[in-house]
Design a protein around this motif. Sequence first.
Motif, mmCIF file in Angstrom:
data_model
loop_
_atom_site.group_PDB
_atom_site.id
_atom_site.type_symbol
_atom_site.label_atom_id
_atom_site.label_comp_id
_atom_site.label_asym_id
_atom_site.label_seq_id
_atom_site.Cartn_x
_atom_site.Cartn_y
_atom_site.Cartn_z
ATOM 1 N N ALA A 179 0.820 -1.213 0.000
ATOM 2 C CA ALA A 179 0.000 0.000 0.000
ATOM 3 C C ALA A 179 0.855 1.266 0.000
ATOM 4 O O ALA A 179 0.523 2.256 -0.665
ATOM 5 C CB ALA A 179 -0.933 -0.001 1.215
ATOM 6 N N LEU A 180 1.954 1.251 0.732
ATOM 7 C CA LEU A 180 2.853 2.412 0.765
ATOM 8 C C LEU A 180 3.572 2.590 -0.566
ATOM 9 O O LEU A 180 3.712 3.710 -1.063
ATOM 10 C CB LEU A 180 3.876 2.250 1.892
ATOM 11 C CG LEU A 180 3.326 2.379 3.321
ATOM 12 C CD1 LEU A 180 4.398 2.012 4.328
ATOM 13 C CD2 LEU A 180 2.818 3.790 3.576
ATOM 14 N N GLN A 181 4.000 1.486 -1.156
ATOM 15 C CA GLN A 181 4.703 1.556 -2.440
ATOM 16 C C GLN A 181 3.819 2.165 -3.524
ATOM 17 O O GLN A 181 4.299 2.908 -4.389
ATOM 18 C CB GLN A 181 5.144 0.160 -2.872
ATOM 19 C CG GLN A 181 6.263 -0.438 -2.036
ATOM 20 C CD GLN A 181 6.540 -1.884 -2.393
ATOM 21 O OE1 GLN A 181 5.836 -2.478 -3.230
ATOM 22 N NE2 GLN A 181 7.550 -2.477 -1.767
ATOM 23 N N ASN A 182 2.539 1.867 -3.472
ATOM 24 C CA ASN A 182 1.620 2.270 -4.543
ATOM 25 C C ASN A 182 0.666 3.394 -4.141
ATOM 26 O O ASN A 182 -0.371 3.588 -4.773
ATOM 27 C CB ASN A 182 0.837 1.046 -5.023
ATOM 28 C CG ASN A 182 1.744 0.026 -5.689
ATOM 29 O OD1 ASN A 182 2.164 0.211 -6.828
ATOM 30 N ND2 ASN A 182 2.078 -1.039 -4.958
ATOM 31 N N TYR A 183 1.032 4.118 -3.084
ATOM 32 C CA TYR A 183 0.307 5.317 -2.650
ATOM 33 C C TYR A 183 -1.161 5.049 -2.317
ATOM 34 O O TYR A 183 -2.016 5.918 -2.478
ATOM 35 C CB TYR A 183 0.415 6.422 -3.719
ATOM 36 C CG TYR A 183 1.822 6.638 -4.200
ATOM 37 C CD1 TYR A 183 2.780 7.210 -3.370
ATOM 38 C CD2 TYR A 183 2.224 6.208 -5.461
ATOM 39 C CE1 TYR A 183 4.098 7.375 -3.784
ATOM 40 C CE2 TYR A 183 3.542 6.369 -5.894
ATOM 41 C CZ TYR A 183 4.466 6.956 -5.044
ATOM 42 O OH TYR A 183 5.764 7.110 -5.463
ATOM 43 N N MET A 184 -1.423 3.845 -1.839
ATOM 44 C CA MET A 184 -2.784 3.512 -1.397
ATOM 45 C C MET A 184 -3.039 4.002 0.030
ATOM 46 O O MET A 184 -4.170 4.220 0.417
ATOM 47 C CB MET A 184 -3.008 1.991 -1.455
ATOM 48 C CG MET A 184 -3.093 1.406 -2.850
ATOM 49 S SD MET A 184 -4.595 1.937 -3.745
ATOM 50 C CE MET A 184 -3.932 3.287 -4.732
ATOM 51 N N HIS A 206 -2.867 6.934 2.066
ATOM 52 C CA HIS A 206 -2.755 8.365 1.831
ATOM 53 C C HIS A 206 -3.969 9.031 2.456
ATOM 54 O O HIS A 206 -5.005 8.385 2.673
ATOM 55 C CB HIS A 206 -2.700 8.625 0.311
ATOM 56 C CG HIS A 206 -2.355 10.034 -0.047
ATOM 57 N ND1 HIS A 206 -3.320 11.001 -0.224
ATOM 58 C CD2 HIS A 206 -1.171 10.648 -0.257
ATOM 59 C CE1 HIS A 206 -2.737 12.147 -0.543
ATOM 60 N NE2 HIS A 206 -1.429 11.952 -0.573
ATOM 61 N N THR A 207 -3.866 10.320 2.740
ATOM 62 C CA THR A 207 -4.981 11.022 3.391
ATOM 63 C C THR A 207 -6.264 10.964 2.576
ATOM 64 O O THR A 207 -7.362 11.004 3.137
ATOM 65 C CB THR A 207 -4.615 12.498 3.631
ATOM 66 O OG1 THR A 207 -4.136 13.074 2.397
ATOM 67 C CG2 THR A 207 -3.536 12.620 4.689
ATOM 68 N N SER A 262 -4.443 3.262 7.559
ATOM 69 C CA SER A 262 -3.875 1.962 7.944
ATOM 70 C C SER A 262 -4.945 1.076 8.562
ATOM 71 O O SER A 262 -4.973 -0.140 8.344
ATOM 72 C CB SER A 262 -2.729 2.165 8.947
ATOM 73 O OG SER A 262 -1.618 2.749 8.321
ATOM 74 N N PHE A 263 -5.820 1.695 9.326
ATOM 75 C CA PHE A 263 -6.903 0.975 9.995
ATOM 76 C C PHE A 263 -7.819 0.308 8.971
ATOM 77 O O PHE A 263 -8.148 -0.884 9.086
ATOM 78 C CB PHE A 263 -7.687 1.946 10.875
ATOM 79 C CG PHE A 263 -8.757 1.323 11.707
ATOM 80 C CD1 PHE A 263 -8.439 0.451 12.741
ATOM 81 C CD2 PHE A 263 -10.093 1.615 11.476
ATOM 82 C CE1 PHE A 263 -9.437 -0.126 13.528
ATOM 83 C CE2 PHE A 263 -11.089 1.051 12.250
ATOM 84 C CZ PHE A 263 -10.757 0.179 13.282
ATOM 85 N N ALA A 264 -8.233 1.065 7.958
ATOM 86 C CA ALA A 264 -9.119 0.516 6.923
ATOM 87 C C ALA A 264 -8.427 -0.592 6.131
ATOM 88 O O ALA A 264 -9.035 -1.633 5.840
ATOM 89 C CB ALA A 264 -9.575 1.627 5.983
ATOM 90 N N LEU A 265 -7.163 -0.388 5.784
ATOM 91 C CA LEU A 265 -6.415 -1.416 5.049
ATOM 92 C C LEU A 265 -6.287 -2.702 5.861
ATOM 93 O O LEU A 265 -6.429 -3.804 5.327
ATOM 94 C CB LEU A 265 -5.016 -0.896 4.694
ATOM 95 C CG LEU A 265 -4.918 0.065 3.511
ATOM 96 C CD1 LEU A 265 -3.571 0.753 3.504
ATOM 97 C CD2 LEU A 265 -5.159 -0.672 2.186
ATOM 98 N N THR A 266 -6.047 -2.542 7.151
ATOM 99 C CA THR A 266 -5.944 -3.717 8.018
ATOM 100 C C THR A 266 -7.231 -4.516 7.993
ATOM 101 O O THR A 266 -7.215 -5.747 7.864
ATOM 102 C CB THR A 266 -5.620 -3.290 9.460
ATOM 103 O OG1 THR A 266 -4.359 -2.610 9.474
ATOM 104 C CG2 THR A 266 -5.550 -4.493 10.385
#
Length: 403
Positions: free
Chosen positions: A202-207, A209-210, A215-219
């Motif tokens: 997610a960080l590599q592909n700018y997912m 982001h504000t 992080s909570f939603a991705l988790t």
Amino acid sequence: MMKRKYVFTIGTSSLDAYDKLPELHKTTLSEFGNKEVLLKSIDKQFVEIINQEMFNTDIMDRLLMLINSIYKCTENHFEGSKIYLFGSRMSGLALKDSDVDLYFCIAGTFGGALSTDRDCQKELVGYLGKIFSCQSNEYKYIRQITRALVPIVKFLHVPTGLYCDISFKSGLSTQNTKLIRLYLSLNERVHWVVCAVVKRWALQNYMKHTSMFTSFALTWLVLFYLMATEVVPPLKLLREHADYSKNTFESDLMFIEDWDCTVCTLEKAKQIWEVPTISCWDLLFGFFKFYSDSGDLKQYVFCPAIGKAIRKDKFHQIPILHPDILNFNKKKNGNPFDWSKVLKYTFCGENLALQDPFDLFNNLTRCIVPRKLQIFSHLCNKTMEVMKNQVQKNYNLSYSQNN
């Protein structure tokens, strides 16, 4: 399994010819296109995350120093208060530079007495900010964020070098963190795949982001996928095996902000559920496959409370027709018809819909509008293709060597 259970079509979403969707980051291409490199890279980061765990003596000492500093600074202002850690520092997803999330519980408000009073929360934020400002040797870069959905004070704790956010809303965040930690502690592979998506892809592909995912939603996107594919149990099962005894010291029963936040212990969860033996690579591949078609994703609400997806056109009827499915029958304040209106407003439309496991009115991905969802699914699809090509290359190489 997803296709069979939820009638999902796995494949590339149809795109207009003029649409320009982003390509995978070159780091993703190089890592996810080589299984050995990927596993080594994520394993290395996973070790870094494990080293930030609470059992690390240095981390624990710094956090205790932080909390004791706040207690000492506020003891004459907030009697009977208590400070709770939550977020990545407690869930097991922190990196070295991760912020520390703190909930400042004014006496008796853990259950949500202040949760709907934003004016009071803003006043407390302002008051705490002023207290910190008088302790320049302890606190720097103090910012009072009062326009946020949850008002917070941001600051740097000088002696520990920790950047912190502190709020006054309720204990709901601490309970949600406890639930995430339970799932990550069920099996190291569960923890690994969540880290791989949230802290790497997610960080590599700018997912992350504000304007995209928290992080909570991705988790919870990862955990829901693991629930739907029966890798981890749904929250419903954890509730069924909770201790409901009247002994308050042993009981798991908990309501916060009028939501049922009851969860069994990790020990009980491990007794009732065994994570199937699936490799980290296959679990990660399965995540990208699961979310690879935006056309199907936007038709459903993903519900971690039951580990199932429910069609949006039927979702708002649940409080009226089937209140027991999501535990609306245990909600004390309000009525089914008003709850139905809130669900229809919050989860309708074509945005990605991921329901908070406890706060059933909270869509964790409400900001993921159709275009953003299309980008997310497109990148999932591309990553899946890169991983699939890696497997095919290995197969062809092995076949050539054997013949």
